[in-house]
Design a protein around this motif. Sequence first.
Motif, mmCIF file in Angstrom:
data_model
loop_
_atom_site.group_PDB
_atom_site.id
_atom_site.type_symbol
_atom_site.label_atom_id
_atom_site.label_comp_id
_atom_site.label_asym_id
_atom_site.label_seq_id
_atom_site.Cartn_x
_atom_site.Cartn_y
_atom_site.Cartn_z
ATOM 1 N N THR A 130 11.506 -59.610 25.062
ATOM 2 C CA THR A 130 10.989 -60.951 23.964
ATOM 3 C C THR A 130 9.931 -61.077 24.187
ATOM 4 N N ASN A 160 8.147 -71.130 14.692
ATOM 5 C CA ASN A 160 7.422 -72.036 15.609
ATOM 6 C C ASN A 160 7.360 -70.939 16.757
ATOM 7 N N LYS A 161 6.411 -70.440 17.096
ATOM 8 C CA LYS A 161 6.449 -69.080 17.854
ATOM 9 C C LYS A 161 7.176 -69.205 19.404
ATOM 10 N N ILE A 162 6.665 -70.415 19.765
ATOM 11 C CA ILE A 162 7.446 -71.560 20.988
ATOM 12 C C ILE A 162 9.126 -70.299 21.167
ATOM 13 N N LYS A 163 9.840 -71.653 19.536
ATOM 14 C CA LYS A 163 10.939 -71.179 18.996
ATOM 15 C C LYS A 163 11.425 -70.416 18.944
ATOM 16 N N THR A 164 10.196 -68.897 18.447
ATOM 17 C CA THR A 164 11.340 -67.720 18.656
ATOM 18 C C THR A 164 11.009 -66.888 20.125
ATOM 19 N N LEU A 165 10.185 -67.443 20.876
ATOM 20 C CA LEU A 165 10.371 -66.507 22.151
ATOM 21 C C LEU A 165 11.396 -67.177 22.936
ATOM 22 N N ARG A 166 12.225 -68.436 22.857
ATOM 23 C CA ARG A 166 13.417 -68.239 23.068
ATOM 24 C C ARG A 166 14.556 -68.045 22.816
#
Length: 261
Positions: free
Chosen positions: A242, A216-222
């Motif tokens: 990031t 999950n790319k959004i999760k990866t950013l976080r």
Amino acid sequence: MSEFPKGKKLVSIIMPAYNCEKFVDKAINSVLSQTYNNWELIVIDDASKDNTVSIVEEFSDLDNRIHFYKNEENKGVSATRNRGISIAKGEWIAFLDSDDLWDSSKLEKQMIVAERCDAKFLFTGSSFINEEGNSYKGVFEVPSKVSYKSLRNHNVISCSSVLISKLFFSNIKMEDDSMHEDYAVWLKVLKIEKFAYGINEPLLIYRISRSSKSGNKIKTLRMTYKVFRFVGENKVNSIYFTFRHVLSSVLKKYIKIKLVK
């Protein structure tokens, strides 16, 4: 003929295991095939609900270098790796996830470089397979060495490729599974150690899983942002690194690999 001189130092290999009955035998067999044979494999089951325990117990009964432990309840990968490190008897720590594999020369080549370069932190390149074991075209190439500053831009250190001196873990532990806990450790180590040394060969065979934390790319950013805050970067720097890190990861690691038909 091996270039490794004199006595062989003990390498403690840490393998967390959770519901990995489909893959764990292959991971362990890749350790058994190592040309560098002075190792101990510490497998810790993290309260699996499948047949992982029985599979690993069979291996531990066959080879006394394989030590098997169980968490009474699910602790997560960070706590499980930390437990393995605390048990380890070797001067060196290697990590191998239960769904990944090693080339048979992985440890030997790293120990040769460690001796030659007086290196205390090493990693390798990777090739890739999917959950069914099918290979991808292309490999993940790595530089000959990285520093703290260069690693902030792009994490080129795959956890299952690492060989590192146990001494670093007297003050550093893996923490918080809600971030990239291994990346945080590499950055912390490189605030102490000037360089980590790479071997640009695909000595790690990395299994790309549909359920990986980075899917999950959004999760990866976080998760990546939390790493930079955790190691002491301010908010602005953390946001900058990031996005730079994630962009580099996508361009350099995933876009170029395709399944071999």
